[in-house]
Design an enzyme around this catalytic site. Structure first.
Site, PDB file in Angstrom:
ATOM      1  N   ALA A 110      -4.179   3.874  -6.932  1.00  0.00           N
ATOM      2  CA  ALA A 110      -3.850   4.808  -8.009  1.00  0.00           C
ATOM      3  C   ALA A 110      -5.117   5.472  -8.528  1.00  0.00           C
ATOM      4  CB  ALA A 110      -3.140   4.074  -9.136  1.00  0.00           C
ATOM      5  N   GLY A 135      -2.103   0.804  -4.586  1.00  0.00           N
ATOM      6  CA  GLY A 135      -0.921   1.612  -4.333  1.00  0.00           C
ATOM      7  C   GLY A 135      -0.834   2.099  -2.902  1.00  0.00           C
ATOM      8  N   GLU A 145       0.697  -0.631  -1.068  1.00  0.00           N
ATOM      9  CA  GLU A 145       2.094  -0.728  -1.508  1.00  0.00           C
ATOM     10  C   GLU A 145       2.954   0.376  -0.903  1.00  0.00           C
ATOM     11  OE1 GLU A 145       1.659  -2.871  -5.843  1.00  0.00           O
ATOM     12  OE2 GLU A 145       0.782  -0.874  -5.584  1.00  0.00           O
ATOM     13  N   GLU A 167      -6.177  -4.922  -7.628  1.00  0.00           N
ATOM     14  CA  GLU A 167      -5.931  -4.541  -9.026  1.00  0.00           C
ATOM     15  C   GLU A 167      -6.510  -5.535 -10.023  1.00  0.00           C
ATOM     16  OE1 GLU A 167      -2.435  -2.758  -6.660  1.00  0.00           O
ATOM     17  OE2 GLU A 167      -3.684  -4.568  -6.598  1.00  0.00           O
TER      18      GLU A 167
END
Length: 258
Positions: A65, A109, A112, A132
């Site tokens: 992100a 992300g 993911e 993260e």
């Protein structure tokens, strides 16, 4: 449609979406995720497309992100804007087969998103991770859930608690990726695989995808029954008749997706 953060084209039944924020290693901001959602909507509705590929650059599939965009969010900001849920998860709801072609970094992300796809082809320079925790948060787009289902509790726990990256060989060994491809051949190989899928009966491919996905979310007995019912339903398709007749007649089948 014109995109600013990705490139999207379709040819020979295959849609190729290339994430394109090179200065940020394809980090996900709202604009990119809105455009990715729109591109997936577009190709889902396009009857000429039978399979979709998502890729990035050789250096980075996606580095996670965009921290600059999200760092000032409060809990209520995240909650009321439905952060992530609103525009990150379209890939997980795609009905047509969806391939992630990953080279370079697939972190946070990025990892993911790759796991939301139906399978991952990894370049030999790929690196996967959920870092993260090193910036004070947890994975938030399915990392703790999908990674655990792919690689098991122990390895997922280690990666999520330490932020350690996994290289392509380890990722293949533990089942995160389907196979490894030389980095310079990755996109061409992904398109070749997608073209093969797109040439097969559309309903059969979509239903087979549903069957495999159900295996992760139901008891075995329920999954077997779901598979059986969809298997039975395929005998109502013209492609089943054509496929089996072509097999008996020793010729190439000609599918029309009906």
């Amino acid at each position: 449609m014109a995109y600013e953060t990705l490139i999207a084209d379709a040819e020979d039944g295959v849609a190729l979406i290339t994430l394109n924020r090179p200065d940020a290693l394809n980090a996900f901001n709202n604009q990119l995720m809105d455009e990715l959602t729109a591109a997936l909507d577009r190709f889902e509705a396009d009857e000429s497309v039978g399979c979709i590929v998502i890729t990035g650059s050789k250096k980075a599939f996606a580095a996670g992100a965009d921290i600059k965009e999200m760092r000032e969010l409060s809990y209520m900001d995240a909650y009321y804007t439905d952060f992530i849920t609103r525009n990150w998860e379209r890939a997980s709801r795609t009905r047509k087969p969806l391939i992630a072609a990953v080279s370079g970094y697939a972190l946070g992300g990025g990892c993911e998103l790759a796991m939301m796809c139906d399978f991952i082809l990894a370049a030999d320079n790929a690196k996967f991770g959920q870092p993260e925790i090193t910036i004070g948060v947890s994975p938030g787009a399915g990392g703790t859930q999908r990674l655990t289902r792919f690689v098991g509790k122990s390895k997922a726990m280690e990666m999520c608690l330490t932020g350690r990256m996994m290289d392509a060989e380890e990722a293949e060994r533990c089942g995160l990726v389907s196979r490894i491809v030389p980095v310079d051949e990755l996109v061409d190989e992904a398109k070749s695989v997608a073209k093969k899928i797109a040439a097969l009966p559309r309903a059969t491919a979509m239903m087979t995808k549903e069957m495999v996905n159900v295996a992760y979310e139901t008891p075995l007995s329920h999954g077997i029954m779901f598979e059986r019912r969809l298997f039975h339903s395929l005998f109502a398709t013209e492609d089943q008749k054509e496929g089996m007749e072509a097999f008996v007649e020793k010729r190439t089948p000609h599918f029309n997706n009906r």
